[in-house]
Design a protein around this motif. Sequence first.
Motif, PDB file in Angstrom:
ATOM      1  N   ARG A 150       0.830  -1.209   0.000  1.00 44.47           N
ATOM      2  CA  ARG A 150       0.000   0.000   0.000  1.00 44.47           C
ATOM      3  C   ARG A 150       0.861   1.253   0.000  1.00 44.47           C
ATOM      4  NH1 ARG A 150      -2.981  -2.752   4.250  1.00 44.47           N
ATOM      5  NH2 ARG A 150      -4.700  -3.871   3.291  1.00 44.47           N
ATOM      6  N   CYS A 151       0.286   2.328  -0.531  1.00 48.87           N
ATOM      7  CA  CYS A 151       0.982   3.615  -0.567  1.00 48.87           C
ATOM      8  C   CYS A 151       1.149   4.134   0.855  1.00 48.87           C
ATOM      9  CB  CYS A 151       0.191   4.610  -1.411  1.00 48.87           C
ATOM     10  SG  CYS A 151       0.799   6.300  -1.297  1.00 48.87           S
ATOM     11  N   LYS A 152       2.341   4.622   1.169  1.00 43.72           N
ATOM     12  CA  LYS A 152       2.661   5.105   2.516  1.00 43.72           C
ATOM     13  C   LYS A 152       1.804   6.297   2.927  1.00 43.72           C
ATOM     14  CE  LYS A 152       6.310   3.291   4.735  1.00 43.72           C
ATOM     15  NZ  LYS A 152       6.168   2.789   6.100  1.00 43.72           N
ATOM     16  N   ILE A 153       1.294   7.036   1.946  1.00 41.75           N
ATOM     17  CA  ILE A 153       0.525   8.228   2.286  1.00 41.75           C
ATOM     18  C   ILE A 153      -0.985   7.993   2.225  1.00 41.75           C
ATOM     19  CG2 ILE A 153      -0.005  10.599   1.581  1.00 41.75           C
ATOM     20  CD1 ILE A 153       3.003  10.872   0.966  1.00 41.75           C
ATOM     21  N   CYS A 154      -1.486   7.626   1.053  1.00 44.28           N
ATOM     22  CA  CYS A 154      -2.947   7.505   0.936  1.00 44.28           C
ATOM     23  C   CYS A 154      -3.455   6.109   1.305  1.00 44.28           C
ATOM     24  CB  CYS A 154      -3.400   7.896  -0.465  1.00 44.28           C
ATOM     25  SG  CYS A 154      -2.843   6.746  -1.731  1.00 44.28           S
ATOM     26  N   GLY A 155      -2.550   5.135   1.414  1.00 46.68           N
ATOM     27  CA  GLY A 155      -2.968   3.794   1.820  1.00 46.68           C
ATOM     28  C   GLY A 155      -3.628   2.976   0.727  1.00 46.68           C
TER      29      GLY A 155
ATOM     30  N   PHE B 210       5.207   4.498  -2.789  1.00 44.64           N
ATOM     31  CA  PHE B 210       4.118   5.466  -2.921  1.00 44.64           C
ATOM     32  C   PHE B 210       3.377   5.232  -4.230  1.00 44.64           C
ATOM     33  CE2 PHE B 210       7.606   7.518  -0.595  1.00 44.64           C
ATOM     34  CZ  PHE B 210       6.955   7.915   0.560  1.00 44.64           C
ATOM     35  N   CYS B 211       2.129   5.705  -4.277  1.00 42.05           N
ATOM     36  CA  CYS B 211       1.432   5.685  -5.555  1.00 42.05           C
ATOM     37  C   CYS B 211       1.909   6.897  -6.354  1.00 42.05           C
ATOM     38  CB  CYS B 211      -0.085   5.702  -5.358  1.00 42.05           C
ATOM     39  SG  CYS B 211      -0.725   7.280  -4.804  1.00 42.05           S
ATOM     40  N   TYR B 212       1.604   6.918  -7.636  1.00 45.69           N
ATOM     41  CA  TYR B 212       2.099   7.995  -8.491  1.00 45.69           C
ATOM     42  C   TYR B 212       1.604   9.368  -8.073  1.00 45.69           C
ATOM     43  CZ  TYR B 212       5.235   6.278 -12.049  1.00 45.69           C
ATOM     44  OH  TYR B 212       6.348   5.825 -12.701  1.00 45.69           O
ATOM     45  N   ASN B 213       0.340   9.432  -7.651  1.00 45.13           N
ATOM     46  CA  ASN B 213      -0.192  10.728  -7.224  1.00 45.13           C
ATOM     47  C   ASN B 213       0.581  11.277  -6.041  1.00 45.13           C
ATOM     48  OD1 ASN B 213      -2.157  10.852  -9.146  1.00 45.13           O
ATOM     49  ND2 ASN B 213      -3.693   9.830  -7.877  1.00 45.13           N
ATOM     50  N   CYS B 214       0.776  10.434  -5.040  1.00 44.27           N
ATOM     51  CA  CYS B 214       1.428  10.893  -3.813  1.00 44.27           C
ATOM     52  C   CYS B 214       2.900  11.214  -4.031  1.00 44.27           C
ATOM     53  CB  CYS B 214       1.254   9.867  -2.702  1.00 44.27           C
ATOM     54  SG  CYS B 214      -0.474   9.709  -2.182  1.00 44.27           S
ATOM     55  N   ILE B 215       3.581  10.415  -4.847  1.00 42.13           N
ATOM     56  CA  ILE B 215       5.013  10.697  -5.052  1.00 42.13           C
ATOM     57  C   ILE B 215       5.185  12.030  -5.780  1.00 42.13           C
ATOM     58  CG2 ILE B 215       5.329   9.367  -7.234  1.00 42.13           C
ATOM     59  CD1 ILE B 215       7.879   9.537  -4.398  1.00 42.13           C
TER      60      ILE B 215
HETATM   61 ZN   LIG Z   1      -0.815   7.419  -2.512  1.00 38.59          ZN
END
Ligand SMILES: [Zn+2]
Length: 245
Positions: A173-178, A209-214
């Motif tokens: 999972r993405c570290k920020i948005c999960g 991270f996912c692309y949005n969050c990175i």
């Molecule tokens: Zn994310």
Amino acid sequence: MTNTKTMAAQIERINSIITGAAEYYKVAICSNTYGYMDNRIKQTAYRTFRKIYGKKYKKHHIPMAKLSNRPQRHENRQDKTFAVEHNEKWIGITKAYITHSQRDKFNYNQKMTPYSSEGRQLYIIEKKGRKLPALDRPPIYEDVELFTCEEKSLNSFEYYMNREYAYNRDRGRCKICGENLRPKFRHCQRLDGTLQLDKINRVPNLAWFCYNCIKIITGGEIPPNTNSKMKSKTERYGAKLKVLN
Ligand SMILES: [Zn+2]
């Protein structure tokens, strides 16, 4: 003698064949097939390791839980397999039986049929009540990357193995948005990019991270509708990030 990196890469190539075959058989009654495959592979590996290491081959027969390759697949598995050690990481041969049988997921019942409402209902009940098996996913690296990676480069053998560990640690999972990470829309980031080569690829320095969050933490703007929890996480990671200029 072949170097350990090549052997490790060869083992991973074999593993992709084992897991590929296991995937193919998993919809059928497969435990006998898995047992047969695992036995044959073990016998061949035993002969190969005896030939290479002589009496010391036993040191290469270790619990699967100690392996660095495919940590998700091997975690908590105490039965032994043959492995090689490369840069303090053990890379071992996987086993087919670890792949979950799809057939075992359902308690098939003669009355379970798509042609009657009772039959459909039975299927729905069974499906809802089933315990989903642990996510069994292929590793993120390609075996060719293991063959060609250079020891003293950023994308070293250690990087591929540790990146996999970090992915497993974060449960994909993405570290920020999960959000669950998807191929092509995920990115493994070295948090401190100024570290020396021997430290930069350690597991704690790697995060997914996912692309949005990175995009956001590497200098993009935080969207105005972001909730406070995500906003603080974004800021925390943004501040942590050290990029080499
Ligand atoms: Zn994310």
